[in-house]
Design a protein around this motif. Structure first.
Motif, PDB file in Angstrom:
ATOM      1  N   LEU A 105       1.355   2.926   7.341  1.00 14.53           N
ATOM      2  CA  LEU A 105       2.579   3.691   7.613  1.00 14.53           C
ATOM      3  C   LEU A 105       3.201   3.275   8.933  1.00 14.53           C
ATOM      4  O   LEU A 105       4.433   3.165   9.052  1.00 14.53           O
ATOM      5  CB  LEU A 105       2.257   5.193   7.622  1.00 14.53           C
ATOM      6  CG  LEU A 105       1.952   5.828   6.256  1.00 14.53           C
ATOM      7  CD1 LEU A 105       1.419   7.240   6.437  1.00 14.53           C
ATOM      8  CD2 LEU A 105       3.210   5.841   5.380  1.00 14.53           C
ATOM      9  N   ARG A 106       2.389   3.031   9.940  1.00 13.87           N
ATOM     10  CA  ARG A 106       2.919   2.588  11.243  1.00 13.87           C
ATOM     11  C   ARG A 106       3.492   1.178  11.144  1.00 13.87           C
ATOM     12  O   ARG A 106       4.506   0.858  11.761  1.00 13.87           O
ATOM     13  CB  ARG A 106       1.820   2.639  12.300  1.00 13.87           C
ATOM     14  CG  ARG A 106       1.392   4.053  12.659  1.00 13.87           C
ATOM     15  CD  ARG A 106       0.280   4.055  13.695  1.00 13.87           C
ATOM     16  NE  ARG A 106       0.750   3.504  14.966  1.00 13.87           N
ATOM     17  CZ  ARG A 106       1.363   4.218  15.907  1.00 13.87           C
ATOM     18  NH1 ARG A 106       1.584   5.510  15.717  1.00 13.87           N
ATOM     19  NH2 ARG A 106       1.738   3.648  17.023  1.00 13.87           N
ATOM     20  N   ALA A 107       2.847   0.325  10.334  1.00 15.40           N
ATOM     21  CA  ALA A 107       3.324  -1.059  10.219  1.00 15.40           C
ATOM     22  C   ALA A 107       4.644  -1.146   9.468  1.00 15.40           C
ATOM     23  O   ALA A 107       5.415  -2.097   9.668  1.00 15.40           O
ATOM     24  CB  ALA A 107       2.271  -1.919   9.530  1.00 15.40           C
ATOM     25  N   THR A 108       4.930  -0.171   8.586  1.00 15.90           N
ATOM     26  CA  THR A 108       6.161  -0.217   7.781  1.00 15.90           C
ATOM     27  C   THR A 108       7.204   0.777   8.270  1.00 15.90           C
ATOM     28  O   THR A 108       8.209   0.986   7.597  1.00 15.90           O
ATOM     29  CB  THR A 108       5.828   0.105   6.309  1.00 15.90           C
ATOM     30  OG1 THR A 108       5.187   1.381   6.234  1.00 15.90           O
ATOM     31  CG2 THR A 108       4.913  -0.949   5.715  1.00 15.90           C
TER      32      THR A 108
ATOM     33  N   LEU B  11       0.815  -1.214   0.000  1.00 11.18           N
ATOM     34  CA  LEU B  11       0.000   0.000   0.000  1.00 11.18           C
ATOM     35  C   LEU B  11       0.849   1.264   0.000  1.00 11.18           C
ATOM     36  O   LEU B  11       0.620   2.181  -0.797  1.00 11.18           O
ATOM     37  CB  LEU B  11      -0.937   0.007   1.217  1.00 11.18           C
ATOM     38  CG  LEU B  11      -1.881   1.208   1.346  1.00 11.18           C
ATOM     39  CD1 LEU B  11      -2.782   1.315   0.123  1.00 11.18           C
ATOM     40  CD2 LEU B  11      -2.722   1.090   2.618  1.00 11.18           C
ATOM     41  N   VAL B  12       1.855   1.331   0.885  1.00 16.75           N
ATOM     42  CA  VAL B  12       2.610   2.587   1.032  1.00 16.75           C
ATOM     43  C   VAL B  12       4.079   2.429   0.663  1.00 16.75           C
ATOM     44  O   VAL B  12       4.856   3.374   0.840  1.00 16.75           O
ATOM     45  CB  VAL B  12       2.489   3.130   2.473  1.00 16.75           C
ATOM     46  CG1 VAL B  12       1.043   3.416   2.816  1.00 16.75           C
ATOM     47  CG2 VAL B  12       3.099   2.147   3.480  1.00 16.75           C
TER      48      VAL B  12
ATOM     49  N   GLU C 104       8.764   8.264  -1.353  1.00 10.14           N
ATOM     50  CA  GLU C 104      10.010   8.955  -1.035  1.00 10.14           C
ATOM     51  C   GLU C 104       9.949   9.483   0.392  1.00 10.14           C
ATOM     52  O   GLU C 104       8.869   9.767   0.918  1.00 10.14           O
ATOM     53  CB  GLU C 104      10.231  10.099  -2.018  1.00 10.14           C
ATOM     54  CG  GLU C 104      10.444   9.626  -3.452  1.00 10.14           C
ATOM     55  CD  GLU C 104      10.820  10.773  -4.371  1.00 10.14           C
ATOM     56  OE1 GLU C 104      11.470  11.722  -3.891  1.00 10.14           O
ATOM     57  OE2 GLU C 104      10.459  10.721  -5.549  1.00 10.14           O
ATOM     58  N   PRO C 105      11.097   9.646   1.047  1.00  7.67           N
ATOM     59  CA  PRO C 105      11.094  10.032   2.471  1.00  7.67           C
ATOM     60  C   PRO C 105      10.296  11.293   2.762  1.00  7.67           C
ATOM     61  O   PRO C 105       9.538  11.345   3.737  1.00  7.67           O
ATOM     62  CB  PRO C 105      12.580  10.213   2.787  1.00  7.67           C
ATOM     63  CG  PRO C 105      13.277   9.315   1.819  1.00  7.67           C
ATOM     64  CD  PRO C 105      12.457   9.349   0.568  1.00  7.67           C
ATOM     65  N   HIS C 106      10.451  12.332   1.912  1.00  6.32           N
ATOM     66  CA  HIS C 106       9.737  13.570   2.222  1.00  6.32           C
ATOM     67  C   HIS C 106       8.230  13.396   2.058  1.00  6.32           C
ATOM     68  O   HIS C 106       7.441  13.975   2.814  1.00  6.32           O
ATOM     69  CB  HIS C 106      10.255  14.714   1.331  1.00  6.32           C
ATOM     70  CG  HIS C 106       9.855  14.605  -0.098  1.00  6.32           C
ATOM     71  ND1 HIS C 106      10.461  13.735  -0.985  1.00  6.32           N
ATOM     72  CD2 HIS C 106       8.892  15.259  -0.814  1.00  6.32           C
ATOM     73  CE1 HIS C 106       9.905  13.867  -2.177  1.00  6.32           C
ATOM     74  NE2 HIS C 106       8.952  14.782  -2.106  1.00  6.32           N
ATOM     75  N   LEU C 107       7.805  12.563   1.111  1.00  3.98           N
ATOM     76  CA  LEU C 107       6.374  12.308   0.941  1.00  3.98           C
ATOM     77  C   LEU C 107       5.825  11.498   2.102  1.00  3.98           C
ATOM     78  O   LEU C 107       4.710  11.763   2.590  1.00  3.98           O
ATOM     79  CB  LEU C 107       6.117  11.589  -0.386  1.00  3.98           C
ATOM     80  CG  LEU C 107       6.439  12.366  -1.665  1.00  3.98           C
ATOM     81  CD1 LEU C 107       6.112  11.518  -2.887  1.00  3.98           C
ATOM     82  CD2 LEU C 107       5.666  13.682  -1.713  1.00  3.98           C
ATOM     83  N   ARG C 108       6.581  10.517   2.539  1.00  7.90           N
ATOM     84  CA  ARG C 108       6.132   9.691   3.667  1.00  7.90           C
ATOM     85  C   ARG C 108       5.990  10.521   4.940  1.00  7.90           C
ATOM     86  O   ARG C 108       4.993  10.413   5.657  1.00  7.90           O
ATOM     87  CB  ARG C 108       7.117   8.546   3.870  1.00  7.90           C
ATOM     88  CG  ARG C 108       6.713   7.605   4.992  1.00  7.90           C
ATOM     89  CD  ARG C 108       7.759   6.538   5.251  1.00  7.90           C
ATOM     90  NE  ARG C 108       7.352   5.747   6.405  1.00  7.90           N
ATOM     91  CZ  ARG C 108       6.708   4.594   6.343  1.00  7.90           C
ATOM     92  NH1 ARG C 108       6.396   4.079   5.168  1.00  7.90           N
ATOM     93  NH2 ARG C 108       6.352   3.954   7.437  1.00  7.90           N
ATOM     94  N   ILE C 109       6.977  11.364   5.214  1.00  3.81           N
ATOM     95  CA  ILE C 109       6.920  12.199   6.418  1.00  3.81           C
ATOM     96  C   ILE C 109       5.760  13.186   6.326  1.00  3.81           C
ATOM     97  O   ILE C 109       5.014  13.388   7.291  1.00  3.81           O
ATOM     98  CB  ILE C 109       8.261  12.941   6.603  1.00  3.81           C
ATOM     99  CG1 ILE C 109       9.372  11.936   6.957  1.00  3.81           C
ATOM    100  CG2 ILE C 109       8.148  14.003   7.686  1.00  3.81           C
ATOM    101  CD1 ILE C 109      10.759  12.542   6.990  1.00  3.81           C
ATOM    102  N   ALA C 110       5.598  13.799   5.153  1.00  2.86           N
ATOM    103  CA  ALA C 110       4.508  14.760   4.988  1.00  2.86           C
ATOM    104  C   ALA C 110       3.149  14.082   5.138  1.00  2.86           C
ATOM    105  O   ALA C 110       2.241  14.623   5.785  1.00  2.86           O
ATOM    106  CB  ALA C 110       4.618  15.430   3.624  1.00  2.86           C
TER     107      ALA C 110
END
Length: 485
Positions: free
Chosen positions: A461-464, A397-398, A402-408
């Motif tokens: 997001l929490r699981a990965t 799913l996620v 990219e790091p900045h997209l994931r954090i945002a």
């Protein structure tokens, strides 16, 4: 006789004039009975077939019934059916296919007279439509107020046992109401096996189909066509028992908040469904959910489900027919009953997971009996989401963000999909964050406007997570820019 299209030759010929009068008289007598009789008489007079075709409803009347498809196709593409006569009539199209032995002037006279009579019938129906629409709205309000027995007795007694509800919103609702009314042709005839009510409540269109436990899909098809044509968004709930009409009404509103321009009508049972819940171990999942939800009544659970599906208290209030203050007060009380902060994004995701769970087995109290302590919403039991199957789902799913997209995205979800506070914490402009969220939606191929989708992405997001998805860790290159890794 000019109104019937009589030619000069016919006027000079007594036989032709007499035949014209007979034709008109026959059509008038049929028109006093019904539109169906009028179409049948027209088909008989031209020794062929006749269809009244509506762009939404399809064939309104057809004689014979087998000619319905031909009539609709002829109305949609007249150049492909040059042998057919067509006349606009009552917001639809009258299509006549005369027999080979019928003179053209006779066929034209029948077509013109029939179209004129259909217009007269349509004008008369329009005069009565306002009162009928107000009556329908009143009946819908009575159903929502719980007076189901009185309404059912009025419409059909014990024949009408279930309801399917549609709620439509959009800028063109008034026009859509008129179009759908003409297409559905609602009737309040008592003792019918089905009855469709169309009402305007608080700026939205409510369609309630009352039936005997199942429907043939006709109203669903019409609502889908109207929604597409008039750019409306719709939610659908049911069939549910007639006594649960208020529940179906609120569920339809919750489903509507998941509708998009690509999917304009969403069933309530499709909202919140995912590929995650079937991957969870059934027995532990059901036991945990049963323990978590034990303090809540069915009404409490329904309120929470509507709130989580709509994504905000004002939207939930509109769906439930309550004030926003009442919803806020009840959620505060439920927060106390559950001993959890229901404003926390993780708690909301866990609560939605619990509300989706299957019914617990008889051993739902096993955790408490085994001394495992109270079950809390802040944390999930071991082995529920940390399996290889769920990790694979989460990566699918996620994964690849990219790091900045994931954090945002993580920060935005933590702020309940509010862009301004998330942008402030990330120290980026709101437009920048909006652009990043658009990239996230494209990468994930998900509708981030759907509250239930956001809850699942939050869990994924929490699981990965391999490190702190902290705004302070956002890759930067001076000022408010960032760099790709």
């Amino acid at each position: 006789m000019s109104t019937t299209g009589t030619t000069g030759h016919e006027a000079a010929c007594p036989g032709g004039a007499r035949q014209a009068r007979e034709t008109t008289d026959r059509l008038l007598r049929a028109a006093t009975r019904s539109g169906a009789h009028l179409i049948a008489e027209a088909a008989l007079l031209v020794q062929g077939w006749a269809v009244l075709a509506d762009p939404i409803a399809g064939a309104v009347y057809s004689t014979p019934a087998a000619a319905a498809a031909d009539g609709v196709h002829a109305a949609a593409d007249p150049h492909e059916h040059p042998y057919c006569l067509q006349r606009p009539a009552a917001g639809a199209v009258l299509v006549l296919a005369p027999g080979p032995t019928v003179p053209p002037e006779r066929a034209a006279r029948v077509a013109t007279t029939t179209a004129a009579l259909l217009d007269v019938r349509g004008q008369r129906a329009a005069e009565l439509r306002g009162e009928q629409m107000r009556l329908h709205t009143t009946l819908v309000r009575l159903l929502l107020a719980g007076h189901t027995t009185a309404v059912a007795d009025t419409l059909g007694g014990n024949r009408l046992t279930h309801a399917t509800v549609y709620r439509l919103t959009g800028a063109d609702v008034p026009t859509a109401h008129q179009v759908l009314w003409r297409a559905v042709r609602p009737s309040l005839a008592p003792h019918a096996d089905a009855c469709t009510l169309l009402g305007r409540l608080d700026g939205e269109l409510v369609v309630a189909e009352l039936h005997r436990g199942g429907d043939d899909g006709r109203v669903l098809r019409l609502v889908s066509r109207v929604s597409e044509r008039h750019q409306l968004l719709a939610g659908m709930a049911g069939p549910l028992p007639l006594a649960e009409m208020p529940t179906a009404h609120s569920d339809a509103a919750a489903a509507r908040h998941s509708a998009t321009s690509d999917r304009r009508i969403v069933p309530a049972d499709a909202v919140g469904t995912s590929r995650l819940t079937p991957l969870l171990p059934t027995a532990p999942y059901a036991r945990w959910a049963g323990s978590v939800l034990r303090p809540l009544t069915a009404a409490h659970q329904h309120l929470l489900l509507v709130w989580l599906r709509t994504g905000s208290k004002p939207r939930a209030a509109a769906a439930l027919g309550l004030s926003a203050g009442t919803v806020r007060a009840r959620i505060r009380e439920l927060s106390r009953l559950l001993s959890a902060d229901l404003e926390d994004a993780t708690v909301q995701a866990h609560l939605l997971l619990a509300l989706r769970a299957p019914a617990p087995a008889d051993d739902a109290d096993a955790d408490a009996e085994n001394g495992n302590g109270p079950v809390r919403l802040e944390t999930l039991p071991a082995g529920l989401l940390d399996t290889e199957a769920t990790r694979s789902w989460a990566r699918g799913l996620v994964g690849g963000l990219e790091p900045h997209l994931r954090i945002a995205l993580t920060c935005w979800l933590a702020h309940h999909a509010r862009t301004a506070p998330a942008a402030a914490e990330l120290h980026v402009h709101r437009t920048t964050l909006a652009n990043w969220l658009t990239q996230c939606a494209e990468h994930l191929a998900q509708n981030l406007g759907d509250a239930t989708v956001r809850a699942e992405i939050h869990l994924a997001l929490r699981a990965t997570r391999t490190g702190p998805d902290d705004p302070a860790a956002l890759p930067r290159r001076g000022g408010r820019t960032y760099r790709r890794l």
